[in-house]
Design a protein around this motif. Structure first.
Motif, PDB file in Angstrom:
ATOM      1  N   ALA A  70       0.840  -1.190   0.000  1.00  9.37           N
ATOM      2  CA  ALA A  70       0.000   0.000   0.000  1.00  9.37           C
ATOM      3  C   ALA A  70       0.881   1.247   0.000  1.00  9.37           C
ATOM      4  CB  ALA A  70      -0.928  -0.002   1.202  1.00  9.37           C
ATOM      5  N   ASN A 116       0.161   5.667  -5.228  1.00  9.81           N
ATOM      6  CA  ASN A 116      -0.539   5.624  -3.932  1.00  9.81           C
ATOM      7  C   ASN A 116      -1.579   4.503  -3.913  1.00  9.81           C
ATOM      8  OD1 ASN A 116      -1.296   6.337  -1.338  1.00  9.81           O
ATOM      9  ND2 ASN A 116      -2.703   7.944  -2.022  1.00  9.81           N
ATOM     10  N   LYS A 121      -3.849   1.347  -3.034  1.00 10.67           N
ATOM     11  CA  LYS A 121      -4.563   0.947  -1.828  1.00 10.67           C
ATOM     12  C   LYS A 121      -4.972  -0.517  -1.950  1.00 10.67           C
ATOM     13  CE  LYS A 121      -6.564   5.590  -1.527  1.00 10.67           C
ATOM     14  NZ  LYS A 121      -7.822   6.374  -1.436  1.00 10.67           N
ATOM     15  N   SER A 137      -1.571  -4.690   2.492  1.00 10.15           N
ATOM     16  CA  SER A 137      -1.678  -3.618   3.505  1.00 10.15           C
ATOM     17  C   SER A 137      -0.533  -3.678   4.502  1.00 10.15           C
ATOM     18  CB  SER A 137      -3.008  -3.739   4.240  1.00 10.15           C
ATOM     19  OG  SER A 137      -3.125  -5.027   4.808  1.00 10.15           O
TER      20      SER A 137
END
Length: 129
Positions: free
Chosen positions: A14, A85, A87, A129
């Motif tokens: 992430a 960026n 996610k 993550s």
């Protein structure tokens, strides 16, 4: 025979970045609008971004706006998706699609790509993550 081949997928943490490429052959690339869609596990395919024939107009899904950039190089018959960026919710198989028509943004937004002229087989992006 038309072929769209996506590359550049992989596993990224992430906040990281990836650049997807879609190389086209067998079609007059500059006369096709190009788009990216994605399908996450257990979910329907969704629109990500589109670019007009010459690259002068782009459309983005709200979920990726400001983080992803679509571009194309007509001399190389290639469309790109720069993803920054990243996610965990960006995890999906990413597909490129070609269509002779460049639609209004309202068409793309919320559309699953049904009816696009040609599709690639996809490349998997996994964001941890």
């Amino acid at each position: 025979q038309v072929q769209l081949v996506e590359t550049g997928g992989g596993v990224v943490q992430a906040g990281g970045s990836l650049r997807l490429s879609c190389a086209a052959s067998g079609l007059a690339f500059s006369t096709y609008a190009m788009s990216w869609f994605r399908q996450a596990p257990g979910k329907e395919r969704e629109f990500v971004a589109a670019i007009s024939w010459g690259g002068g107009s782009t459309v983005y899904a709200d979920s990726v706006k400001g983080r992803f950039t679509i571009s194309r190089d007509n001399a190389k018959n290639t469309v790109y998706l720069q993803m920054n960026n990243l996610k965990p919710e960006d995890t999906a198989v990413y597909y490129c699609a070609a269509d002779e028509t460049y639609y209004k943004s309202s068409y793309y937004l919320g559309h699953d790509g049904s009816g696009m002229d040609y599709w690639g087989k996809g490349t998997l992006v996994t964001v941890s993550s």
